[in-house]
Design an enzyme around this catalytic site. Structure first.
Site, PDB file in Angstrom:
ATOM      1  N   GLU A 105      36.144  25.791  32.237  1.00 12.26           N
ATOM      2  CA  GLU A 105      35.998  25.301  30.850  1.00 12.26           C
ATOM      3  C   GLU A 105      35.503  23.848  30.836  1.00 12.26           C
ATOM      4  OE1 GLU A 105      39.137  27.689  28.122  1.00 12.26           O
ATOM      5  OE2 GLU A 105      40.022  26.707  29.893  1.00 12.26           O
ATOM      6  N   GLU A 125      42.305  33.735  33.786  1.00 19.51           N
ATOM      7  CA  GLU A 125      43.570  33.575  33.068  1.00 19.51           C
ATOM      8  C   GLU A 125      44.289  34.905  32.831  1.00 19.51           C
ATOM      9  OE1 GLU A 125      41.295  29.822  31.963  1.00 19.51           O
ATOM     10  OE2 GLU A 125      40.853  31.884  32.525  1.00 19.51           O
TER      11      GLU A 125
HETATM   12  N1  T1G Z   1      48.103  25.055  39.304  1.00 12.63           N
HETATM   13  C1  T1G Z   1      49.074  24.626  40.141  1.00 12.63           C
HETATM   14  N2  T1G Z   1      49.137  24.911  41.484  1.00 12.63           N
HETATM   15  C2  T1G Z   1      48.137  25.648  41.961  1.00 12.63           C
HETATM   16  C3  T1G Z   1      47.077  26.146  41.152  1.00 12.63           C
HETATM   17  C4  T1G Z   1      47.080  25.796  39.770  1.00 12.63           C
HETATM   18  N3  T1G Z   1      46.114  26.206  38.938  1.00 12.63           N
HETATM   19  N4  T1G Z   1      46.244  26.856  41.941  1.00 12.63           N
HETATM   20  C5  T1G Z   1      46.758  26.816  43.183  1.00 12.63           C
HETATM   21  N5  T1G Z   1      47.887  26.091  43.204  1.00 12.63           N
HETATM   22  C6  T1G Z   1      48.722  25.791  44.377  1.00 12.63           C
HETATM   23  C7  T1G Z   1      49.334  27.049  45.002  1.00 12.63           C
HETATM   24  O1  T1G Z   1      50.539  27.401  44.377  1.00 12.63           O
HETATM   25  C8  T1G Z   1      49.529  26.609  46.448  1.00 12.63           C
HETATM   26  O2  T1G Z   1      50.692  25.840  46.492  1.00 12.63           O
HETATM   27  C9  T1G Z   1      48.335  25.693  46.691  1.00 12.63           C
HETATM   28  O3  T1G Z   1      47.880  25.294  45.389  1.00 12.63           O
HETATM   29  C10 T1G Z   1      47.197  26.382  47.386  1.00 12.63           C
HETATM   30  O4  T1G Z   1      46.898  27.570  46.677  1.00 12.63           O
HETATM   31  C11 T1G Z   1      43.543  26.084  30.014  1.00 12.63           C
HETATM   32  C12 T1G Z   1      45.311  28.113  30.872  1.00 12.63           C
HETATM   33  C13 T1G Z   1      42.249  28.069  43.739  1.00 12.63           C
HETATM   34  C14 T1G Z   1      41.473  30.214  44.628  1.00 12.63           C
HETATM   35  O5  T1G Z   1      44.308  31.024  37.902  1.00 12.63           O
HETATM   36  O6  T1G Z   1      43.372  31.339  42.403  1.00 12.63           O
HETATM   37  O7  T1G Z   1      43.350  27.177  33.562  1.00 12.63           O
HETATM   38  O8  T1G Z   1      52.025  27.337  47.910  1.00 12.63           O
HETATM   39  O9  T1G Z   1      47.521  29.181  48.501  1.00 12.63           O
HETATM   40  O10 T1G Z   1      44.196  30.665  48.929  1.00 12.63           O
HETATM   41  O11 T1G Z   1      42.244  27.959  30.079  1.00 12.63           O
HETATM   42  O12 T1G Z   1      44.944  29.030  44.391  1.00 12.63           O
HETATM   43  O13 T1G Z   1      50.821  25.415  48.907  1.00 12.63           O
HETATM   44  O14 T1G Z   1      52.790  25.012  47.389  1.00 12.63           O
HETATM   45  O15 T1G Z   1      46.309  29.960  46.453  1.00 12.63           O
HETATM   46  O16 T1G Z   1      42.899  28.485  49.039  1.00 12.63           O
HETATM   47  C15 T1G Z   1      43.582  29.296  35.946  1.00 12.63           C
HETATM   48  C16 T1G Z   1      44.741  29.837  40.491  1.00 12.63           C
HETATM   49  C17 T1G Z   1      44.838  28.621  35.542  1.00 12.63           C
HETATM   50  C18 T1G Z   1      43.492  29.720  39.714  1.00 12.63           C
HETATM   51  C19 T1G Z   1      42.795  28.643  46.063  1.00 12.63           C
HETATM   52  N6  T1G Z   1      43.364  29.105  37.372  1.00 12.63           N
HETATM   53  N7  T1G Z   1      44.561  29.467  41.879  1.00 12.63           N
HETATM   54  O17 T1G Z   1      43.249  29.688  46.859  1.00 12.63           O
HETATM   55  O18 T1G Z   1      45.152  28.481  48.125  1.00 12.63           O
HETATM   56  S1  T1G Z   1      45.174  28.919  33.842  1.00 12.63           S
HETATM   57  C20 T1G Z   1      43.763  30.011  38.245  1.00 12.63           C
HETATM   58  C21 T1G Z   1      43.909  30.293  42.741  1.00 12.63           C
HETATM   59  C22 T1G Z   1      44.063  27.916  33.000  1.00 12.63           C
HETATM   60  C23 T1G Z   1      43.018  27.169  30.881  1.00 12.63           C
HETATM   61  C24 T1G Z   1      44.031  28.072  31.506  1.00 12.63           C
HETATM   62  C25 T1G Z   1      43.892  29.884  44.176  1.00 12.63           C
HETATM   63  C26 T1G Z   1      42.588  29.183  44.611  1.00 12.63           C
HETATM   64  P1  T1G Z   1      51.627  25.904  47.741  1.00 12.63           P
HETATM   65  P2  T1G Z   1      46.514  28.923  47.446  1.00 12.63           P
HETATM   66  P3  T1G Z   1      43.830  29.359  48.350  1.00 12.63           P
END
Ligand code: T1G
Length: 678
Positions: A105, A125
């Site tokens: 976004e 999301e």
């Molecule tokens: N927020 C907080 N922590 C996050 C995070 C996030 N968005 N994404 C990953 N982490 C932490 C995760 O818990 C882990 O922590 C570490 O980072 C490494 O992640 C307004 C409402 C980016 C593809 O859904 O898909 O935006 O376990 O092990 O395999 O519209 O993480 O080490 O303590 O997964 O390399 C939308 C979620 C949010 C993406 C990387 N975004 N993340 O994968 O590492 S909603 C997502 C992922 C939003 C808006 C809306 C994957 C990754 P720890 P990992 P990875």
């Protein structure tokens, strides 16, 4: 402390750079810093263009999910994004890694987007039970059209840079290693050109001209939409983009977003997000321990499981030597592997070259000596302790020291198997699920003597082969099968007491499972393990076999099947069960779906509690990960243990009491003290 946001001046272009490890989540600090930097840059007339870029692993990977459910602190993301989009100077998003959710976004609010070839962009999301909440559902369709937007937003899967360029989400693909410089140059080239704003885009005309697009999408994706609130809300939000002016659509999106944020489904799916990541961490094991290199794998047994297991490693580029006792078994097993690969290729999921590449890494043998230089050997032979011990005795002698020896047993005692070797520290269970080349779950069974580096190596390897691994202790059925057994017992008890077997299946289908126990029995085959004597009937399954009802393969089992394998309840089976029940002295009565649901699911929760009580699982969320990835437990409820927390442990205990079912101390004490599992 390194600032989360810093700026770099390149003559008349300013780069605003974020570094918020591990994934540049858009935390409050990031949103605040971004907004301040943009405002300052806009007020500085010497700055003619702006680049937004991130350091580290990736461009913003979305909102900070750890902030969800907490009181929200400003600025909210859309505020910052509106400042970016309103800018009268070109703002360019420079994307690497995964620009996801709020990160995508941010890019949409920028006037231009450039990315490296390996970049991915998406709005996942819905996988958290949410929809984009910072105008993604309104800006994306206006930029790339409704059809493209629907698959990205409702589907939730990220797209590659090449596809993003094709649909207009990216304006250019730049050098993999020159993003910083190329994005500055790109931004400078846009100075003095008319500003392009996504919210003013007209690509969504495709949906305005053809509103049937939405119903067509809904029909085509009915299965993926069924039971998921977020996917349906996402579809409505994109539809709003074709029916309302931009600002109205943004309001509609916000309403839907805030409603979902409070929903049980989203809380459950956010729980699962962190649960899957927590499962990858092993209690009391130093994650920085050096791993055992696994460059070559041996698989013993080329049956259904052995073949599927081998395919995981071959598909990940790891050579496999597969062993069988006889040549015809080897030929049969490897021909099935080729058939499975070719089927996947015909579906366009892999290329013919990839099929040959994978199979090119396969060596077949009848000789244990050919496993000598393997780094890991996985045994997938017949489920008999004697046979397992023989095999482990043999591989212990021929396979090099330091190699890992694993059993794919689904319930036998791994410690007992380990004692058949002189290296119990290198022995553990690697319990794959059928079909092993497809099912994501892997139970890593930690033996009493299993070394930490062996565990850590297998946990890391599970990620390499695309599995979701969970550590389980040595007990009968480990985590998954152990909890399945009380459910199966209750399913049988219920139909003996008069419940319709199709009601039992329907209760689980309505709950969100892909299949009920009696459908599953028909799919697997009623006659598995049958003694073939039609006159010897001591179970319902034997009664069905005596009636030549062997399941889908014979066109009839619990259900009757038509050519298209559609199932229909059978009065003959209802009568067979009734007769058997009467013969066994069971009184039959009408049983409600509510009772059926409680008696199928509550005993599983109780068994899960016993597993935690005994330390056979590291935490409750690991149990949730097992059931969601291995047994079709509906993701939108978060798994059996979180579901029990949602229902309330007191309610579960009361239900078990009502049905005179056992309750373990761990569950009753948690219920009494008002605690939860997670
Ligand atoms: N927020 C907080 N922590 C996050 C995070 C996030 N968005 N994404 C990953 N982490 C932490 C995760 O818990 C882990 O922590 C570490 O980072 C490494 O992640 C307004 C409402 C980016 C593809 O859904 O898909 O935006 O376990 O092990 O395999 O519209 O993480 O080490 O303590 O997964 O390399 C939308 C979620 C949010 C993406 C990387 N975004 N993340 O994968 O590492 S909603 C997502 C992922 C939003 C808006 C809306 C994957 C990754 P720890 P990992 P990875």
């Amino acid at each position: 402390m390194k600032p989360i946001i810093r700026t770099e001046r390149h003559k008349d272009v300013l780069a605003i750079i974020t570094e918020n490890p591990p994934v540049n989540a858009l935390s409050q600090q990031v949103r605040q810093g971004l907004k301040e930097s943009i405002v300052q840059a806009l007020e500085d007339d010497s700055i003619k263009a702006i680049v937004i870029r991130c350091d580290g692993q990736t461009f913003f990977a979305g909102a900070d999910i750890t902030e969800f459910g907490k009181p929200s602190i400003g600025p909210i993301l859309s505020e910052t994004l509106d400042v970016i989009e309103a800018a009268e100077k070109p703002v360019v998003a420079a994307v690497h890694g995964t620009a996801l959710g709020g990160g995508c976004e941010v890019a949409l609010a920028c006037h231009y987007r450039v990315g490296v070839p390996s970049a991915k962009l998406g709005l996942p999301e819905v996988k958290l039970g949410l929809i984009p909440g910072a105008a993604g559902t309104q800006r994306l369709p206006r930029l790339v059209g409704v059809e493209n937007a629907l698959s990205i937003i409702v589907g939730g899967a990220p797209i590659l840079a090449e596809k993003a360029l094709e649909i207009g989400l990216l304006d250019a693909i730049v050098g993999e290693d020159s993003l910083a410089a190329d994005s500055i140059a790109f931004a400078r080239a846009q100075i003095a050109k008319p500003i392009k704003r996504s919210s003013e885009g007209v690509a969504h005309q495709d949906g305005i001209k053809n509103p049937d697009l939405f119903d067509e999408f809904r029909t085509k994706n009915a299965r993926g939409l069924r039971g998921f609130e977020a996917q349906n809300a996402a579809l409505n939000a994109v539809k709003a983009a074709t029916e309302m002016p931009y600002n109205e659509g943004v309001k509609k999106e916000r309403e839907l977003f805030l409603e979902l944020m409070q929903s049980t489904q989203s809380k459950a799916m956010r729980h699962y997000f962190f649960a899957e990541r927590a499962a990858g961490k092993i209690d009391n094991v130093d994650p920085s321990l050096p791993l055992i290199p696994v460059k070559k794998v041996g698989v013993i047994g080329a049956g259904t499981m052995g073949g599927g297991i081998a395919m995981n490693f071959l598909s990940s580029g790891i050579p496999v030597t597969i062993l069988e006792m006889q040549q015809n078994a080897l030929d049969h097993g490897t021909s099935i592997m080729r058939k499975n690969y070719e089927r996947t290729s015909r579906k366009g999921r892999i290329t013919v070259e990839q099929v040959e590449q994978a199979l090119g890494l396969l060596t077949q043998t009848l000789d244990y000596k050919d496993l000598a230089d393997c780094d890991l050997v996985i045994e997938a032979v017949y489920e008999s302790m004697d046979v397992k011990k023989q095999v482990f005795g043999k591989i212990d002698k021929v396979v090099k020291q330091g190699a890992i020896l694993a059993s794919n047993t689904s319930y036998l005692n791994v410690d007992e198997i380990a004692q058949a070797t002189k290296r119990p520290g290198y022995v553990l269970g690697l319990h794959f699920f059928s079909p092993a080349n497809i099912m994501k779950l892997l139970e890593i069974v930690r033996g009493a003597e299993t070394r930490d580096d062996v565990l850590l190596t297998c946990m890391q390897l599970s990620k390499t082969i695309g599995k979701v691994a969970v550590v389980a202790g040595v007990c009968d059925g480990f985590i998954g099968n152990r909890m399945l057994s009380p459910r199966q017992q209750q399913a049988t008890a219920l139909i003996l007491e008069g419940a319709n077997y199709w009601d039992v299946d329907d209760v689980l289908l309505e709950f969100g499972f892909p299949m009920g126990p009696f459908q599953m029995a028909d799919l697997a085959g009623i006659d598995i393990g049958w003694h073939r004597d039609p006159f010897k009937v001591s179970t319902i399954r034997e009664a069905l076999c005596s009636a030549e009802r062997f399941g889908q393969k014979s066109g009839k089992g619990f259900y009757d099947y038509d050519e298209a394998r559609n199932r229909a309840p059978s009065e003959e089976v209802k009568a067979i069960i009734g007769d058997f029940a009467a013969k066994e002295g069971h009184k039959q009565r009408t049983i409600s779906k509510e009772e059926i649901r409680e008696r199928l699911l509550y005993p599983m929760v109780n068994e899960g509690a016993k597993i935690l009580e005994e330390g056979m699982a590291q935490c409750a969320s690991d149990i949730d990960v097992v059931w969601i990835n291995g047994y079709g437990w509906p993701l939108q409820t978060g798994g059996p243990m979180l579901w029990a927390d949602t229902v309330g442990l007191k309610t579960v205990v009361a239900g078990l009491n009502t049905h005179n079912l056992p309750i373990c101390d761990y569950l009753s004490s948690k219920a009494e003290s008002g605690e939860t599992f997670n």
